[in-house]
Write an enzyme that holds these catalytic residues in place. Structure first.
Site, mmCIF file in Angstrom:
data_model
loop_
_atom_site.group_PDB
_atom_site.id
_atom_site.type_symbol
_atom_site.label_atom_id
_atom_site.label_comp_id
_atom_site.label_asym_id
_atom_site.label_seq_id
_atom_site.Cartn_x
_atom_site.Cartn_y
_atom_site.Cartn_z
ATOM 1 N N LYS A 71 67.535 0.407 91.080
ATOM 2 C CA LYS A 71 67.545 -0.136 89.779
ATOM 3 C C LYS A 71 68.049 0.749 88.650
ATOM 4 C CE LYS A 71 63.901 -3.570 90.182
ATOM 5 N NZ LYS A 71 63.991 -3.107 91.869
ATOM 6 N N THR A 72 67.374 1.266 89.245
ATOM 7 C CA THR A 72 66.771 2.388 88.173
ATOM 8 C C THR A 72 68.060 3.123 87.682
ATOM 9 O OG1 THR A 72 64.474 2.094 87.948
ATOM 10 C CG2 THR A 72 65.727 4.298 86.191
ATOM 11 N N ASP A 116 63.006 -1.586 81.734
ATOM 12 C CA ASP A 116 62.558 -1.730 82.779
ATOM 13 C C ASP A 116 61.684 -3.378 82.669
ATOM 14 O OD1 ASP A 116 62.033 -1.862 85.516
ATOM 15 O OD2 ASP A 116 61.023 0.017 86.208
ATOM 16 N N THR A 165 61.792 -6.551 89.068
ATOM 17 C CA THR A 165 60.959 -7.218 89.977
ATOM 18 C C THR A 165 60.706 -8.927 89.911
ATOM 19 O OG1 THR A 165 58.992 -6.663 90.029
ATOM 20 C CG2 THR A 165 60.554 -4.859 90.799
ATOM 21 N N ARG A 225 63.144 4.359 98.030
ATOM 22 C CA ARG A 225 61.170 5.034 97.598
ATOM 23 C C ARG A 225 60.774 5.644 98.856
ATOM 24 N NH1 ARG A 225 59.523 1.631 92.848
ATOM 25 N NH2 ARG A 225 61.459 2.733 91.987
#
Length: 349
Positions: A71-72, A116, A165, A225
């Site tokens: 997302k980032t 965020d 999230t 990740r």
């Protein structure tokens, strides 16, 4: 002691600095380097191109999905693609209305504001964000009681990109103001994860055997990740452990084979399908103490000495995705696949 630095120490410091910089370059900086999420990328590209041709700034965008899916990274790519400056903050960091007002009034025309974990935004602050997103104005109340008055400040045009999230925790009024789109990031396939690991290994200057690459991919929980984390730990293991040091070298680079990778992941207590210690403990208690279920969430949380939210948000999603767990009206139930994976005998009935 001499004030002069040893040239050898300086050289080592430089090498170390370069190495740290190298590790931070795993985040893609071009659309072509961003693997997966094709549906989202295609929509974003059209949105950006259309806005550019009209001479407008892109509309507000919301990304949601489990952590570690990119997302980032998408927010950074949008900023790079549009050539805009991006200011980064998070929901918990904006505690007061004044914090948000300070951020918004310091934006330049066309800037991107990335928030965020926006679902953790204070509700009072959230309401100030509505007119800022919709009309480009900031309403500030000065004073209290009968003498209170409202001042309206014009804001420079900006694009808000938010990530969360927990999309269900975002209020409908806020969610509806993301006119550019609300996009859910999906888990990656093993093939996509393998491509990400292959790219990362090149950036980290690692030669990874094909079988080692597949081993990391299938244990990475379909998350980039996690895959990059496992790759780095395999590199560390190959560099430091006696077992890893026996691996051959080629063209000045260490070759990481399947045996070394498996040993590194076993040290992390990650099994062949990506289950960690907490995942296996959850299933073992469910099967051994409660005969496979059904068991209520509170009971499982008490048996594991964990919070209910941890079970629901951290442990259960991956088990559900693999088909090792079922959520029923009566509680959690271990599936036949869970029994087989952990080596328990499935009792009749």
């Amino acid at each position: 002691m001499s004030s002069k630095q040893d040239p050898k120490n300086v050289e080592k410091a430089i090498e170390k600095t370069e190495y740290v910089v190298l590790d931070t370059t795993l985040r893609p900086t071009r659309w072509d380097d961003y693997i997966g999420q094709k549906h989202i990328k295609d929509n974003i590209k059209i949105l950006l191109q259309a806005a550019s041709e009209r001479g407008h700034i892109p509309e507000h965008i919301l990304f949601y999905g489990p952590p570690g899916l990119g997302k980032t990274t998408l927010a950074h790519l949008i900023a790079k693609e549009t050539g805009r400056q991006m200011k980064i903050t998070s929901g918990p960091a904006i505690e007061k209305v004044g914090d948000l007002a300070s951020i918004l009034t310091n934006l330049a025309a066309g800037d991107i504001l990335f928030i965020d974990e926006i679902h953790r935004l204070n509700k009072i602050v959230e309401e100030i964000l509505y007119p800022a997103m919709e009309s480009g104005v900031l309403d500030i109340i000065i004073g209290k009681g009968p003498s209170a008055r409202t001042i309206q400040l014009d804001l420079p045009p900006f694009t808000l990109i938010a990530a969360t999230t927990r999309v269900a925790m975002i209020s409908s009024p806020l969610r509806s103001r993301f006119s550019g789109g609300v996009f859910r990031l999906e888990f990656y396939s093993n093939e996509e994860i393998a491509k990400i690991i292959e790219r990362s290994s090149k950036l980290l200057d690692i030669i990874l055997e094909e079988e080692a690459l597949k081993e990391i991919a299938k244990r990475s929980r379909f998350t980039p990740r996690t895959a990059n984390y496992f790759l780095k730990r395999a590199r560390d293991f190959a560099q430091v452990s006696p077992e890893g040091k026996q691996v051959s070298y080629g063209a000045g680079k260490k070759i990481i084979d399947k045996k070394t990778t498996v040993a590194a992941l076993n040290m992390l207590a990650v099994d062949e399908i990506g289950l960690n210690t907490s995942d296996r403990k959850f299933l073992e208690i469910l099967i051994e103490k409660f005969s496979g279920g059904p068991v209520g969430l509170k009971t499982m949380a008490a048996a594991l000495s964990e919070e209910e939210a941890t079970l629901e948000e951290v442990i259960e999603p991956y088990l559900l995705q693999l088909g090792l767990l079922e959520r029923t009206a009566r509680g959690r139930v271990a599936t036949k696949k869970a029994y087989e994976h952990l080596g328990f005998e499935l009792k009749k009935g």
